[in-house]
Design an enzyme around this catalytic site. Structure first.
Site, PDB file in Angstrom:
ATOM      1  N   THR A 248       1.020  -1.210   0.091  1.00 13.92           N
ATOM      2  CA  THR A 248      -0.099  -0.188   0.094  1.00 13.92           C
ATOM      3  C   THR A 248       1.045   1.340   0.009  1.00 13.92           C
ATOM      4  OG1 THR A 248      -1.692  -1.109   1.311  1.00 13.92           O
ATOM      5  CG2 THR A 248      -1.889   1.194   1.186  1.00 13.92           C
ATOM      6  N   CYS A 249       2.019   1.231   0.727  1.00 16.46           N
ATOM      7  CA  CYS A 249       2.801   2.452   0.526  1.00 16.46           C
ATOM      8  C   CYS A 249       3.414   2.417  -0.557  1.00 16.46           C
ATOM      9  CB  CYS A 249       3.948   2.216   1.956  1.00 16.46           C
ATOM     10  SG  CYS A 249       3.174   1.687   3.417  1.00 16.46           S
ATOM     11  N   SER A 250       3.755   1.570  -1.277  1.00 16.48           N
ATOM     12  CA  SER A 250       4.545   1.863  -2.450  1.00 16.48           C
ATOM     13  C   SER A 250       3.572   2.051  -3.793  1.00 16.48           C
ATOM     14  CB  SER A 250       5.380   0.487  -2.771  1.00 16.48           C
ATOM     15  OG  SER A 250       6.444   0.379  -2.063  1.00 16.48           O
TER      16      SER A 250
END
Length: 157
Positions: free
Chosen positions: A48-50
Site C-alpha cells: 500500500t505504501c509503494s
C-alpha cells in the site's frame, strides 16, 4: 496518537541520507520556519505504501507547493539505506525528503507506534501539516490509505 493539533514537534533525531552518508537531524529543526507536510508509512517497499501512499504525494508535490508547503517528508521506522533505496526506486530528487526513524524514537514519542503483524515496531499511517514545527492538521488513517492520501489531505489545507 498522543501528539495533537497545536502541539510542537519534539526534539527527536531522525536520519536523512546525504551524499556523505546517513546524517542525524532533529525533526523539529528540519521543520523550523517552514510549512511542512509529513506523512508516515508502516514500511518502505510495502504494497500500500509503494502503490498508493507515496505515489500520491509524488503526483501532488506541485499542488502542495502551490499551497505554500516548503517541504514534504515521508517517515518510516526503517534504516536510512532502505529509505534511500526506496527514494531511488522512484528516481526522486528533491520532491520528497525521506526520513528514517531508525529505532522508532520519533514514532514512539508522538504515540504512533504499533506492532505490525508481529514483525515489530512500525508507525501508524498518518499525515500532518506543520507550520514552524507546530501541528496545524493531523489525520490518522482508519483504513488502508484514504484519509491520509495526498489528494484527500490537500482538500483542507
Amino acid at each position: 496518537m498522543t501528539i495533537q493539533v497545536g502541539d510542537t514537534l519534539p526534539a527527536v533525531n531522525v536520519t536523512t541520507m546525504t551524499n556523505e552518508g546517513p546524517k542525524p537531524t532533529a525533526i523539529n529543526e528540519l521543520c523550523s520556519g517552514k510549512k511542512v507536510v509529513i506523512f508516515a508509512v508502516p514500511g518502505a517497499f510495502t504494497p500500500t505504501c509503494s502503490v498508493q501512499h507515496l505515489p500520491g504525494f509524488i503526483e501532488n508535490s506541485q499542488a502542495l507547493k502551490d499551497k505554500g508547503v516548503d517541504l514534504v517528508a515521508c517517515i518510516s521506522v526503517n534504516d536510512p539505506f532502505v529509505m534511500d533505496a526506496w527514494r531511488r526506486s522512484y528516481s526522486l530528487k528533491d520532491q520528497i525528503t525521506f526520513l528514517a526513524d531508525v529505532n522508532g524514537n520519533f514514532t514512539k514519542c508522538i504515540g504512533a507506534e504499533f506492532n505490525w503483524r508481529g514483525w515489530g515496531l512500525r508507525s501508524k499511517r498518518y499525515t500532518m501539516l506543520l507550520e514552524n514545527g507546530i501541528v496545524k492538521k493531523l489525520v490518522e488513517e482508519e483504513g488502508k490509505c484514504e484519509l491520509t492520501a495526498a489528494e484527500n489531505f490537500l482538500k483542507d489545507i
